[in-house]
Design an enzyme around this catalytic site. Structure first.
Site, PDB file in Angstrom:
ATOM      1  N   HIS A 148       0.817  -1.216   0.000  1.00 16.45           N
ATOM      2  CA  HIS A 148       0.000   0.000   0.000  1.00 16.45           C
ATOM      3  C   HIS A 148       0.854   1.271   0.000  1.00 16.45           C
ATOM      4  O   HIS A 148       0.388   2.326  -0.453  1.00 16.45           O
ATOM      5  CB  HIS A 148      -0.928  -0.004   1.211  1.00 16.45           C
ATOM      6  CG  HIS A 148      -2.212   0.737   0.993  1.00 16.45           C
ATOM      7  ND1 HIS A 148      -2.272   1.988   0.410  1.00 16.45           N
ATOM      8  CD2 HIS A 148      -3.496   0.409   1.261  1.00 16.45           C
ATOM      9  CE1 HIS A 148      -3.525   2.396   0.347  1.00 16.45           C
ATOM     10  NE2 HIS A 148      -4.296   1.448   0.846  1.00 16.45           N
ATOM     11  N   ASP A 382      -9.197  -7.239 -17.978  1.00 16.19           N
ATOM     12  CA  ASP A 382      -9.455  -8.215 -19.036  1.00 16.19           C
ATOM     13  C   ASP A 382      -8.128  -8.621 -19.661  1.00 16.19           C
ATOM     14  O   ASP A 382      -7.458  -7.811 -20.297  1.00 16.19           O
ATOM     15  CB  ASP A 382     -10.389  -7.607 -20.091  1.00 16.19           C
ATOM     16  CG  ASP A 382     -10.744  -8.581 -21.207  1.00 16.19           C
ATOM     17  OD1 ASP A 382     -10.247  -9.728 -21.194  1.00 16.19           O
ATOM     18  OD2 ASP A 382     -11.501  -8.191 -22.104  1.00 16.19           O
TER      19      ASP A 382
END
Length: 436
Positions: A148, A382
């Site tokens: 993070h 995708d």
């Protein structure tokens, strides 16, 4: 279900032409240094047909050439400042297989099973790790872990979409903006707000900070991570109830958080005189003036902390709680972000302070933390076989740490990941759909 890890390797950026120097570094910004110093893991599930691992790995090598920070390491620069070392040491890539079909492993829900779909988050030098688990039916689960300190959810989702584009042989768009030096403090600084007990806390008090759970010893009881599905119909009714009598309705997010805050507080059985707050992430890109482009890569989040006495929160209306949330988030504006920049840039002022952002706690009661992923385009990932049909965080059994996700149904419904002690969860389940 048994997941077998078949191979593990380091994958490095693939450059066109002359590779860049591997001796450069990028100092962490004030927003990087105040966020969670930990790895975050997410899990995607894809139905067949799915591209081979080699295609996904090649795409990863290409995208790492554009997002070099992920292929680097955390360290210090020549001036001793915390920095990202652009040494191209690479990310971890794991091939795995499961001994069943994905349907047999379904439903993927918050449980320790999710931990088998990604590498460990502990003791890891790599800033990104990838695990691809193949099922007998041809389905694929992608486990992705990322540190993070390098980037917030907004930036990470941009990276993931670019990775999918690269895997399909497309140009990566939009390209990231890597300049972390744009947050320049005023001279002299204008610190207009309190930051020492909001984003920071004293190192001396850190051991005294854990929130005590009232009245009951739960030391022998675990946390249950429960998923709640809120339909669009329920959310519409909830928003109308929260906004009743108001000219401009509260958002679905504000209404749902208000509802969850009240329901969880009631389920916990807290005493009326206690104070409870919610920690809510606020993206600074659109709040700073001039606006920071969405392509900025890094952390740019601060937090709102709506708070209330338990008695008032439960006795007043849903609109009361929604208004507390709305007002608290509204106050984290341009002035507040710039005040934070001025305060956090003063190394002398923060040398004995540590961030309050901490995922190492096991319990947040009487408070809550909400990580909303409702606006992140995670479902746009995708690799060439279509979008994922499931996306969710890994297993984080931190009592009171909520995740909000758009449901994979795609109809505007929302899934809330709610970790609570087992005794409290019994009550929560009974009231979580109540509009009374």
């Amino acid at each position: 279900m048994k997941v077998r890890k078949e191979s593990s390797r380091i994958v490095k950026p693939s450059y066109e032409g002359q590779p860049p120097s591997t001796t450069q570094s990028i100092p962490l910004s004030v927003f990087d240094k105040v966020t969670y110093d930990t790895h975050i893991a997410v899990v995607y599930a894809f139905k067949p047909p799915t591209p081979p691992n080699t295609t996904i790995q090649t795409g990863l090598q290409k995208v790492l050439a554009v997002y070099r920070q992920w292929a680097g390491r955390l360290g210090t620069d020549d001036n001793g400042r915390p920095a990202i070392l652009l040494n191209d040491e690479g990310v971890r890539f794991v091939d795995a297989s499961a001994d069943c079909t994905l349907d047999q492993a379904m439903p993927l829900k918050p449980s320790m099973t999710l931990l088998s779909f990604h590498p460990t988050l502990k003791g890891v030098d790599e800033l990104v790790q990838v695990q691809i688990t193949r099922f007998a039916c041809g389905s694929m689960v992608l486990g992705f872990t990322a540190h993070h300190l390098i980037a917030d959810g907004h930036s990470t989702s941009n990276f993931l979409i670019a990775w999918g584009q690269a895997s399909r042989g497309l140009d990566m768009s939009p390209l990231p903006i890597h300049d972390r030096t744009i947050f320049i403090p005023h001279d002299p600084p204008h610190v207009k707000f309190e930051h020492e007990r909001i984003e920071f806390m004293s190192k001396k008090l850190i051991k005294e900070h854990p929130y005590p759970y009232p009245n009951t010893d739960y030391s022998s009881d675990g946390v249950i991570v429960h998923k709640v599905h809120f339909t669009l119909e329920f959310l519409t009714k909830l928003k109308a109830k929260a906004s009743a009598g108001r000219n401009r309705p509260y958002s679905t997010f504000e209404s749902l958080i208000a509802h969850l805050w009240r329901a969880i507080t009631q389920a916990r059985g807290l005493k009326g005189f206690e104070t409870t707050h919610v920690r809510i992430s606020v993206n600074g890109r659109a709040r700073l003036s001039p606006r920071v482009p969405n392509e900025y890569f890094g952390n740019l989040v601060l937090w709102a902390f709506p708070r209330a006495k338990v008695k008032e929160l439960l006795q007043e209306s849903l609109r009361y709680a929604a208004n507390l949330i709305h007002d608290a988030v509204s106050k984290v504006n341009d002035d507040y972000f710039k005040s934070f920049i001025d305060f956090a840039s003063n190394e002398e002022a923060v040398k004995d302070l540590v961030p309050t952002a901490d995922m190492c706690k096991s319990m947040l009661c009487p408070n809550l933390e909400v990580d909303s992923w409702l606006r992140f385009p995670f479902y746009d990932l995708d690799f060439g076989g279509g979008s994922p049909y499931i996306f969710m965080p890994s297993y984080f059994p931190v009592e009171g740490m909520l995740f909000l996700l758009p449901s994979f149904i795609g109809d505007g419904s929302i899934d809330a990941i709610v970790p609570l002690f087992e005794q409290d969860l019994v009550t929560f389940k009974k009231i979580c759909y109540s509009l009374d």
